[in-house]
Enzyme design. Structure first.
Site, mmCIF file in Angstrom:
data_model
loop_
_atom_site.group_PDB
_atom_site.id
_atom_site.type_symbol
_atom_site.label_atom_id
_atom_site.label_comp_id
_atom_site.label_asym_id
_atom_site.label_seq_id
_atom_site.Cartn_x
_atom_site.Cartn_y
_atom_site.Cartn_z
ATOM 1 N N ASP A 15 0.656 -1.067 -0.148
ATOM 2 C CA ASP A 15 0.105 -0.404 -0.106
ATOM 3 C C ASP A 15 1.314 1.383 0.087
ATOM 4 O O ASP A 15 1.717 1.251 -0.239
ATOM 5 C CB ASP A 15 -1.194 0.230 1.217
ATOM 6 N N ASP A 17 -0.431 4.811 0.882
ATOM 7 C CA ASP A 17 -0.378 6.655 2.171
ATOM 8 C C ASP A 17 -0.172 5.494 3.395
ATOM 9 O O ASP A 17 -0.557 4.728 3.645
ATOM 10 C CB ASP A 17 -1.009 6.276 2.106
HETATM 11 P P1 TMP Z 1 -3.666 4.196 0.428
HETATM 12 O O1 TMP Z 1 -4.758 3.163 0.178
HETATM 13 O O2 TMP Z 1 -2.027 4.684 -0.272
HETATM 14 O O3 TMP Z 1 -3.436 3.627 2.096
HETATM 15 O O4 TMP Z 1 -4.215 5.641 0.137
HETATM 16 C C1 TMP Z 1 -6.030 6.049 1.348
HETATM 17 C C2 TMP Z 1 -5.477 6.489 2.203
HETATM 18 O O5 TMP Z 1 -6.237 7.997 1.547
HETATM 19 C C3 TMP Z 1 -6.691 6.906 3.149
HETATM 20 O O6 TMP Z 1 -6.293 5.905 4.295
HETATM 21 C C4 TMP Z 1 -7.511 7.746 3.418
HETATM 22 C C5 TMP Z 1 -6.623 9.409 1.841
HETATM 23 N N1 TMP Z 1 -7.501 10.188 2.123
HETATM 24 C C6 TMP Z 1 -7.206 11.266 2.033
HETATM 25 O O7 TMP Z 1 -6.525 11.638 3.093
HETATM 26 N N2 TMP Z 1 -8.217 12.504 1.697
HETATM 27 C C7 TMP Z 1 -8.991 11.892 1.013
HETATM 28 O O8 TMP Z 1 -9.404 12.544 0.505
HETATM 29 C C8 TMP Z 1 -9.038 10.397 0.533
HETATM 30 C C9 TMP Z 1 -10.381 9.932 0.049
HETATM 31 C C10 TMP Z 1 -8.232 9.454 0.913
HETATM 32 MG MG MG Z 2 -2.881 2.930 3.489
#
Ligand code: TMP
Ligand code: MG
Length: 263
Positions: A15, A17
């Protein structure tokens, strides 16, 4: 299991974030893909204000230990729908993304560059599977010099008009809880995995445990979970769903030591 994983052929699914990227640094929260844009001076104030309001409303739902995934999904769809419409209104230029990333405080987990270099030199395919924004994520990987030819990104990518202005998103939405359904987008990655049945999967969300659904079977998948917040309330579920749970660990030490064992 480690003995099996340490066999010759392997792959990595991560993953982005809060998994490849750090949660905090020097006491300050680091930005996610969305956070980079939400806090960028290159975005209009109405966007920054509304994006941060939506984050405050929906992120607690994403990590609520008492709600089921089924209960959360409609809220996640609401969140993505609103934020995506808002981004389109801002007429973001493709050329501005690199500057947004350079000006942000996004950081990779300590040791990520070393791990990614090791995976590159040993020719291990890496799938970065993210419910964030692919165009920004790619800029972050480039910024930290880890976007090598063994890395494939599956995420939500922008559609641009002929002037390079962002006008929408390509393909189906990937959110935190449908990472199993989107394996189709990464079929060439999964093709590369044929004969590579030992996978290290890393994520920070319970939804990330499904990222290996497209991996050819039978496979040995070692799941490493980063538990970043709401630790006490979520620990039991994380222990059930991941093989290794790392609590507030801002490094790649565990994954790196496993990769070292494979040499
Ligand atoms: P990931 O799959 O790379 O972890 O990305 C998803 C993450 O993105 C999730 O944990 C929450 C974050 N996110 C935000 O910070 N702001 C937003 O507007 C959205 C839709 C998701
Ligand atoms: Mg994540």
């Amino acid at each position: 299991m480690l003995k099996d994983i340490a066999a010759t052929a392997h792959g990595v699914i991560a993953d982005f974030d809060r998994t490849l990227s750090r949660v905090w640094h020097n006491g300050k929260m680091c930005e996610t893909c969305h956070g980079i844009m939400d806090n960028s001076a290159l975005m209009p104030p109405f966007y920054r204000q509304e994006a941060n309001r939506l984050l405050g409303k929906y992120y607690p739902i994403e990590i609520d230990p008492k709600m089921t995934e089924e209960e959360k999904i409609p809220y996640m769809l609401e969140w993505y729908g609103q934020i995506h419409n808002l981004i389109v209104k801002c007429r973001v230029s493709q050329g501005s993304l690199e500057d947004m990333v350079s000006a942000s405080n996004v950081k990779l987990r300590e040791g990520t560059e070393k791990l990614m270099n090791e995976l590159h030199t040993t020719n291990v395919p890496v799938l970065v599977f993210s419910a964030g924004m692919g165009d920004i994520l790619e800029q972050v990987l480039k910024h930290f010099n880890v976007y090598t030819n063994n890395v494939k990104v599956v995420s939500n990518f922008f559609r641009y008009d002929d002037k390079g202005v962002m006008v929408g998103f390509k393909d189906d939405l990937i959110h935190m809880f449908n990472k199993n359904e989107n394996a189709i987008h990464s079929s060439d990655y999964f093709d590369k995995l044929r004969g590579r049945n030992n996978i290290i999967l890393m994520g920070d969300s319970l939804g990330d445990t499904k990222m290996a659904v497209g991996v050819p079977q039978p496979s040995c998948i070692l799941k490493i979970g980063f538990l970043n917040d709401k630790v006490e309330e979520r620990l039991e579920k994380y222990m059930k769903n991941f093989d290794i749970v790392l609590i507030d660990d801002q490094t790649m030490d565990v994954a790196s030591s496993i990769v070292d064992l494979m040499k």
